[in-house]
Design an enzyme around this catalytic site. Structure first.
Site, PDB file in Angstrom:
ATOM      1  NE  ARG A 279      -0.775  -0.614   4.947  1.00 25.17           N
ATOM      2  CZ  ARG A 279      -1.421  -0.963   6.045  1.00 25.17           C
ATOM      3  NH1 ARG A 279      -2.732  -1.132   6.021  1.00 25.17           N
ATOM      4  NH2 ARG A 279      -0.796  -1.174   7.173  1.00 25.17           N
ATOM      5  CD  GLU A 300       2.450  -0.603   5.280  1.00 24.27           C
ATOM      6  OE1 GLU A 300       1.967   0.556   5.306  1.00 24.27           O
ATOM      7  OE2 GLU A 300       1.933  -1.550   5.865  1.00 24.27           O
TER       8      GLU A 300
HETATM    9  N1  UDP Z   1      -6.177  -7.765   3.057  1.00 22.99           N
HETATM   10  C1  UDP Z   1      -6.169  -8.047   1.711  1.00 22.99           C
HETATM   11  N2  UDP Z   1      -6.371  -7.037   0.805  1.00 22.99           N
HETATM   12  C2  UDP Z   1      -6.531  -5.761   1.197  1.00 22.99           C
HETATM   13  C3  UDP Z   1      -6.549  -5.454   2.573  1.00 22.99           C
HETATM   14  C4  UDP Z   1      -6.354  -6.482   3.482  1.00 22.99           C
HETATM   15  O1  UDP Z   1      -5.993  -9.189   1.307  1.00 22.99           O
HETATM   16  O2  UDP Z   1      -6.675  -4.879   0.326  1.00 22.99           O
HETATM   17  C5  UDP Z   1      -5.961  -8.878   4.007  1.00 22.99           C
HETATM   18  C6  UDP Z   1      -4.462  -9.050   4.308  1.00 22.99           C
HETATM   19  O3  UDP Z   1      -4.189 -10.418   4.502  1.00 22.99           O
HETATM   20  C7  UDP Z   1      -4.306  -8.277   5.601  1.00 22.99           C
HETATM   21  C8  UDP Z   1      -5.632  -8.594   6.295  1.00 22.99           C
HETATM   22  O4  UDP Z   1      -6.587  -8.621   5.248  1.00 22.99           O
HETATM   23  O5  UDP Z   1      -3.189  -8.702   6.332  1.00 22.99           O
HETATM   24  C9  UDP Z   1      -6.033  -7.595   7.363  1.00 22.99           C
HETATM   25  O6  UDP Z   1      -6.101  -6.314   6.788  1.00 22.99           O
HETATM   26  P1  UDP Z   1      -5.961  -4.987   7.657  1.00 22.99           P
HETATM   27  O7  UDP Z   1      -6.267  -3.852   6.765  1.00 22.99           O
HETATM   28  O8  UDP Z   1      -6.730  -5.139   8.916  1.00 22.99           O
HETATM   29  O9  UDP Z   1      -4.386  -4.990   7.979  1.00 22.99           O
HETATM   30  P2  UDP Z   1      -3.442  -3.945   8.771  1.00 22.99           P
HETATM   31  O10 UDP Z   1      -3.926  -2.561   8.487  1.00 22.99           O
HETATM   32  O11 UDP Z   1      -3.523  -4.358  10.227  1.00 22.99           O
HETATM   33  O12 UDP Z   1      -2.097  -4.223   8.168  1.00 22.99           O
END
Ligand code: UDP
Length: 384
Positions: A279, A300
């Site tokens: 991202r 990231e």
């Molecule tokens: N995830 C994904 N696609 C996305 C966003 C999230 O596959 O666009 C999955 C990915 O495995 C991630 C999990 O969902 O680790 C949890 O997402 P979250 O946004 O809660 O992650 P954080 O912000 O804690 O890194």
């Protein structure tokens, strides 16, 4: 008993416990290995642009817990902030979490809520009755096309593992909505501390009786000098990795600056393999009440955490939990040490859960002291 309390780590766990114990009359010493407080929530104004940067990546405060919300609001004003994540996949932009707009745009339809629900039910793999893995959970509830577009590759980039090896719990963090609500979080309260997380933690620590030692590692062999130790570092490090290293993912940030508005949103996920990063975050959008000419962005990248890296995400596969169990058994044999927080209990914790557990841990300690009972090594079961 006139010995001090030692707290290892000045992130939310350590700071909240210190605050509660200092208010109860204890002298508290905090040992923080890094040159700053607030752990991975640490935020700092960028010298060049004035933008408040989430140094270790984005942290958005959201909770349903009244006690936690009341607690954090005592120390900082919280500004309204709603996380609305965009996702790029196959050359198109969508909104996350998967909602009615995502579904309609992705499939070129104009479905209403009940129709979309029925549509996804049809797409879902009904033969998967009790999804245990991330992949099964996705295939069951959103079907193959949405899974492959939004989750499969992103997850492989993020975790370095195929989603059929990961637990369903990771995907359960994300809702699927059959309306046009694209708020990433479903919690009652959401916001950002007006002057950043580090100032918030500074204020939590601003109680007579708390001393913070920065740049100072705590040596477990000196635990006998303290009445009790609360340890929020990595549980395996306390035991000098006697049972091997618990695996984590770490993040690398490619920082770049620009002027104006680089991407028009705080968070854009890159869900396919056109890019290696997961991202891009544009930090000024995390403080929408401020205005800055310059802008600071992070690309990231996720990778396996090595010895010298900062641990971010505990992986917690079945084999990691077996290894964790060895450490939990060792921890339970320790006298006067309580393991807390994301690293101390090796769990993927949001900030509000961390704060709640720290409050509960402090309550428990004070109750044990009143009743002259032994304080346990854990106030929650890290294996649950
Ligand atoms: N995830 C994904 N696609 C996305 C966003 C999230 O596959 O666009 C999955 C990915 O495995 C991630 C999990 O969902 O680790 C949890 O997402 P979250 O946004 O809660 O992650 P954080 O912000 O804690 O890194």
């Amino acid at each position: 008993m006139n010995k001090n309390i030692a707290i290892v780590g000045a992130g939310f766990s350590g700071a909240v416990i210190a605050n509660q114990l200092a208010h109860a009359g204890y002298q508290v010493e905090i040992f923080e290995a890094r040159p700053h407080i607030a752990g991975n929530c640490h935020s700092e104004r960028d010298a060049e642009t004035g933008v408040m940067v989430h140094i270790y990546g984005p942290h958005i405060f959201h909770t349903d817990n009244e006690r936690v919300w009341e607690f954090v609001n005592r120390f900082s004003e919280f500004k309204p902030y709603v996380n609305r994540v965009k996702a790029i996949t196959n050359g198109k932009v969508y909104t996350l979490p998967i909602n009615l707009l995502t579904i309609n745009q992705f499939f070129g339809k104009t479905l209403r809520p009940a129709e979309a629900e029925e549509f996804l039910r049809e797409l879902g793999d009904k033969s998967i009755e009790n999804p245990a893995t991330f992949e099964d959970q996705a295939l069951r509830f959103v079907g193959r096309e949405l899974y492959e577009a939004f989750f499969k590759t992103y997850t492989m980039k993020q975790w370095g593992l195929h989603p059929n090896q990961l637990p369903a719990s990771i995907l359960k963090r994300l809702p699927v909505r059959f309306n046009y609500d694209d708020n990433y979080f479903a919690h009652k309260y959401q916001g950002m501390p007006a002057n950043g997380y580090t100032e918030l933690v500074e204020r939590i620590l601003d109680v007579p009786g708390i001393t913070v030692h920065l740049n100072t590692r705590f040596d477990p062999s000196s635990k006998g000098d303290y009445a009790h130790v609360f340890y929020s570092g990595p549980i395996d490090a306390w035991f000098k990795h006697a049972e091997g290293r618990l695996p984590y993912r770490t993040l690398d940030f490619e920082v770049f600056r620009d002027t104006g508005d680089y991407q028009g949103n705080a968070v854009i996920n890159y869900c396919d393999d056109a890019e290696r990063y997961t991202r891009i975050t544009e930090h000024k959008h995390f403080s929408p009440w401020e205005s800055h000419e310059g802008t600071v962005c992070y690309k990231e990248y996720s990778r396996q955490c090595e010895e010298k890296d900062i641990p971010y995400y505990p992986i917690r596969l079945a084999r990691d939990k077996q290894q964790l169990e060895l450490y939990v058994n060792l921890a339970r044999q320790e006298q006067n040490v309580t393991f807390v927080g994301r690293l101390g209990t090796y769990r993927y914790l949001d900030m509000d859960v961390t704060i709640n557990e720290a409050l509960v841990t402090a309550d428990r300690f004070l109750a044990c002291a009143r009743e002259q009972a032994a304080m346990p090594a854990f106030t929650i079961d890290p294996l649950a």
